[in-house]
Write an enzyme that holds these catalytic residues in place. Structure first.
Site, PDB file in Angstrom:
ATOM      1  N   TYR A  53       0.868  -1.187   0.000  1.00 42.21           N
ATOM      2  CA  TYR A  53       0.000   0.000   0.000  1.00 42.21           C
ATOM      3  C   TYR A  53       0.903   1.235   0.000  1.00 42.21           C
ATOM      4  O   TYR A  53       1.932   1.253   0.680  1.00 42.21           O
ATOM      5  CB  TYR A  53      -0.905  -0.013   1.245  1.00 42.21           C
ATOM      6  N   ASN A 124     -16.228   1.907   1.537  1.00 41.73           N
ATOM      7  CA  ASN A 124     -16.713   1.750   0.151  1.00 41.73           C
ATOM      8  C   ASN A 124     -17.986   2.539  -0.151  1.00 41.73           C
ATOM      9  O   ASN A 124     -18.021   3.274  -1.144  1.00 41.73           O
ATOM     10  CB  ASN A 124     -16.864   0.257  -0.188  1.00 41.73           C
ATOM     11  N   SER A 151     -17.486  -5.568  -6.976  1.00 38.75           N
ATOM     12  CA  SER A 151     -16.785  -5.253  -5.718  1.00 38.75           C
ATOM     13  C   SER A 151     -17.756  -4.547  -4.772  1.00 38.75           C
ATOM     14  O   SER A 151     -18.833  -4.102  -5.181  1.00 38.75           O
ATOM     15  CB  SER A 151     -15.596  -4.328  -6.005  1.00 38.75           C
ATOM     16  N   ARG A 173     -15.303  -8.992 -14.265  1.00 37.68           N
ATOM     17  CA  ARG A 173     -14.708 -10.279 -14.661  1.00 37.68           C
ATOM     18  C   ARG A 173     -15.715 -11.394 -14.476  1.00 37.68           C
ATOM     19  O   ARG A 173     -15.680 -12.398 -15.164  1.00 37.68           O
ATOM     20  CB  ARG A 173     -13.499 -10.620 -13.770  1.00 37.68           C
ATOM     21  N   GLY A 233      -8.795   2.629  -7.691  1.00 43.95           N
ATOM     22  CA  GLY A 233      -8.126   1.377  -7.346  1.00 43.95           C
ATOM     23  C   GLY A 233      -7.278   0.895  -8.499  1.00 43.95           C
ATOM     24  O   GLY A 233      -7.360   1.427  -9.618  1.00 43.95           O
ATOM     25  N   MET A 235      -6.710  -2.794  -9.079  1.00 37.50           N
ATOM     26  CA  MET A 235      -6.785  -4.219  -8.761  1.00 37.50           C
ATOM     27  C   MET A 235      -5.933  -5.073  -9.707  1.00 37.50           C
ATOM     28  O   MET A 235      -5.386  -6.082  -9.287  1.00 37.50           O
ATOM     29  CB  MET A 235      -8.241  -4.704  -8.783  1.00 37.50           C
ATOM     30  N   TRP A 258      -9.153   9.617  -3.156  1.00 36.00           N
ATOM     31  CA  TRP A 258      -8.816   8.765  -1.998  1.00 36.00           C
ATOM     32  C   TRP A 258      -9.684   9.201  -0.832  1.00 36.00           C
ATOM     33  O   TRP A 258      -9.574  10.348  -0.370  1.00 36.00           O
ATOM     34  CB  TRP A 258      -7.334   8.930  -1.666  1.00 36.00           C
TER      35      TRP A 258
HETATM   36  N1  LIG Z   1      -9.474   5.346  -3.487  1.00 35.84           N
HETATM   37  C1  LIG Z   1     -10.323   5.107  -2.502  1.00 35.84           C
HETATM   38  O1  LIG Z   1     -10.629   5.967  -1.682  1.00 35.84           O
HETATM   39  C2  LIG Z   1     -10.912   3.740  -2.387  1.00 35.84           C
HETATM   40  C3  LIG Z   1     -11.957   3.488  -1.488  1.00 35.84           C
HETATM   41  C4  LIG Z   1     -12.528   2.222  -1.469  1.00 35.84           C
HETATM   42  C5  LIG Z   1     -12.038   1.213  -2.314  1.00 35.84           C
HETATM   43  N2  LIG Z   1     -10.995   1.510  -3.132  1.00 35.84           N
HETATM   44  C6  LIG Z   1     -10.438   0.512  -4.044  1.00 35.84           C
HETATM   45  O2  LIG Z   1     -11.471  -0.016  -4.833  1.00 35.84           O
HETATM   46  C7  LIG Z   1     -11.165  -1.363  -5.185  1.00 35.84           C
HETATM   47  C8  LIG Z   1     -12.305  -2.260  -4.759  1.00 35.84           C
HETATM   48  O3  LIG Z   1     -12.368  -2.302  -3.323  1.00 35.84           O
HETATM   49  P1  LIG Z   1     -13.491  -3.199  -2.616  1.00 35.84           P
HETATM   50  O4  LIG Z   1     -13.259  -3.195  -1.164  1.00 35.84           O
HETATM   51  O5  LIG Z   1     -14.803  -2.778  -3.143  1.00 35.84           O
HETATM   52  O6  LIG Z   1     -13.107  -4.625  -3.224  1.00 35.84           O
HETATM   53  P2  LIG Z   1     -13.763  -6.057  -3.033  1.00 35.84           P
HETATM   54  O7  LIG Z   1     -15.179  -5.941  -2.619  1.00 35.84           O
HETATM   55  O8  LIG Z   1     -12.854  -6.835  -2.178  1.00 35.84           O
HETATM   56  O9  LIG Z   1     -13.724  -6.637  -4.520  1.00 35.84           O
HETATM   57  C9  LIG Z   1     -12.510  -6.718  -5.233  1.00 35.84           C
HETATM   58  C10 LIG Z   1     -12.825  -6.515  -6.706  1.00 35.84           C
HETATM   59  O10 LIG Z   1     -11.623  -6.460  -7.451  1.00 35.84           O
HETATM   60  C11 LIG Z   1     -11.717  -7.384  -8.544  1.00 35.84           C
HETATM   61  N3  LIG Z   1     -10.383  -7.878  -8.867  1.00 35.84           N
HETATM   62  C12 LIG Z   1      -9.544  -8.532  -8.046  1.00 35.84           C
HETATM   63  N4  LIG Z   1      -8.375  -8.804  -8.687  1.00 35.84           N
HETATM   64  C13 LIG Z   1      -8.518  -8.314  -9.957  1.00 35.84           C
HETATM   65  C14 LIG Z   1      -7.673  -8.275 -11.093  1.00 35.84           C
HETATM   66  N5  LIG Z   1      -6.443  -8.805 -11.069  1.00 35.84           N
HETATM   67  N6  LIG Z   1      -8.156  -7.697 -12.219  1.00 35.84           N
HETATM   68  C15 LIG Z   1      -9.399  -7.160 -12.243  1.00 35.84           C
HETATM   69  N7  LIG Z   1     -10.248  -7.152 -11.185  1.00 35.84           N
HETATM   70  C16 LIG Z   1      -9.796  -7.726 -10.063  1.00 35.84           C
HETATM   71  C17 LIG Z   1     -12.614  -8.477  -8.032  1.00 35.84           C
HETATM   72  O11 LIG Z   1     -13.134  -9.226  -9.107  1.00 35.84           O
HETATM   73  P3  LIG Z   1     -13.471 -10.782  -8.899  1.00 35.84           P
HETATM   74  O12 LIG Z   1     -14.661 -10.815  -7.973  1.00 35.84           O
HETATM   75  O13 LIG Z   1     -13.734 -11.264 -10.268  1.00 35.84           O
HETATM   76  O14 LIG Z   1     -12.267 -11.398  -8.250  1.00 35.84           O
HETATM   77  C18 LIG Z   1     -13.666  -7.645  -7.299  1.00 35.84           C
HETATM   78  O15 LIG Z   1     -14.573  -7.084  -8.211  1.00 35.84           O
HETATM   79  C19 LIG Z   1      -9.833  -1.686  -4.480  1.00 35.84           C
HETATM   80  O16 LIG Z   1      -8.784  -1.426  -5.373  1.00 35.84           O
HETATM   81  C20 LIG Z   1      -9.812  -0.679  -3.333  1.00 35.84           C
HETATM   82  O17 LIG Z   1      -8.515  -0.418  -2.872  1.00 35.84           O
HETATM   83  C21 LIG Z   1     -10.439   2.738  -3.189  1.00 35.84           C
END
Ligand SMILES: NC(=O)c1ccc[n+]([C@@H]2O[C@H](COP(=O)([O-])OP(=O)(O)OC[C@H]3O[C@@H](n4cnc5c(N)ncnc54)[C@H](OP(=O)(O)O)[C@@H]3O)[C@@H](O)[C@H]2O)c1
Length: 319
Positions: A53, A124, A151, A173, A233, A235, A258
């Protein structure tokens, strides 16, 4: 009390963390003592444990970016009572049975809220709320496009969009895991033509990118001229590549967001209003994050391994 201690960053997720025990700290006058009820394992938690991170805590640290708790001792705070259900904004360290939290970071939730849902509220859904409200002026009937649509963030975007009468083109996906939308497409190049035929010429002003790489290229192809892509993100861990033409002739705006930074800078009244609105949607079941499974704190190793694998929703630690 028991807590998870992160003492070393490691790819082998459970190499650098252990279950530890200490006495419950005493709160100061402007602090609140809470007992943790539940905390999800988010991708950011895994990245912190691995050391990938971008912002890392000094070690040893207690992981866990969000959670929900019951107030044990409200200290000198009049508005918070013993037994209240609360979350906190930006106070990592949730994987601990008890916590002492600065009072100004604590937000009260309705007592009837589901604890697993509440545990997933502060990051989220809050991010989705800001993405929909802060970047582009959207009116009922407008479209947005997102990737990683199944997600927790993708679900939140879809459900908040529905509450505001917005429409979402979803790329995933695993499209079968995106519920309540009939505009869901495999995240490959076939999605571009299929999505365009659903749009019937309507424009897309906002794209939310959680993946990067080829997936973000597809979002940019679907965005209309002058549209905005907000990256939250990475991912796929692949960089975002953009052609000069997308910037010069289509005038796309690319930026990032963020939630941690937003929560650090926003006035308390704005954070409170947002969390109240999100809790209200959760109570009405208009906002519901999929939960895959839950594990008691002592099974943290299995829980973290599970969260890293393919799953159908959040993995939750219980206390
Ligand atoms: N910037 C911000 O403030 C902020 C805030 C919240 C979240 N985020 C980011 O948003 C993203 C989602 O977070 P979340 O908590 O909602 O996640 P989550 O519910 O744990 O779900 C993860 C998601 O990522 C997908 N994924 C995993 N590996 C992948 C890859 N190699 N290629 C493409 N897709 C992939 C998964 O698809 P599958 O189900 O097909 O595995 C799933 O849709 C993360 O990157 C997180 O860090 C950012």
């Amino acid at each position: 009390m028991r807590y998870i201690s992160l003492f070393n960053h490691s790819d082998d997720l459970c190499d650098g963390i252990c279950l530890s025990e200490t006495s419950i700290p005493k709160p100061a006058s402007n602090e609140i003592h809470v007992r943790t009820l539940a905390s999800p394992i988010n991708p950011a938690d895994i990245n912190v444990i691995e050391g990938t991170y971008p912002i890392l805590p000094s070690l040893p640290a207690v992981p866990g970016n969000e959670g929900v708790a019951e107030v044990i001792d409200p200290g000198d705070q009049n508005e918070i009572q013993k037994g209240d259900i609360v979350i906190a904004a930006n106070v990592p360290g949730w994987w601990s049975e008890h916590r002492i939290i600065p009072a100004d970071k604590v937000y009260r939730l309705p007592p009837s809220i589901d604890h697993f849902q509440a545990a997933c509220l502060s990051v989220n859904p809050a991010t989705a709320w800001r993405l929909i409200h802060d970047f582009v002026q959207l009116k009922p009937g407008d479209w947005i496009v997102i990737n990683a649509a199944n997600s927790a963030l993708g679900q939140s975007l879809n459900q908040i969009a529905r509450a505001l009468d917005l429409k979402v083109v979803n790329l995933a996906r695993r499209p079968s895991l995106v519920h309540g939308s009939d505009t869901v497409f495999d995240d490959d190049d076939s999605a571009i033509q299929q999505a365009k035929s659903c749009l019937n010429g309507a424009s897309i002003k906002l794209a939310i990118n959680q993946v990067g790489g080829q997936s973000s290229r597809r979002l940019m192809k679907l965005l209309s001229p002058n549209g905005t892509m907000v990256t939250v993100g990475a991912m796929s861990k692949e960089p975002i590549t953009v052609s000069g033409g997308q910037l010069i002739f289509k005038n796309l705006i690319l930026c990032g967001f963020w939630i941690t930074k937003w929560l650090d800078n926003a006035p308390r009244i704005d954070i409170e209003k947002m969390y109240d609105s999100l809790a209200d949607l959760m109570i009405k079941k208009e906002l519901e994050i999929s939960i895959d499974s839950s594990y008691p704190l002592e099974d943290y190793q299995s829980a973290i391994q599970h969260a890293k694998r393919s799953r159908k929703g959040k993995v939750i630690l219980t206390f």
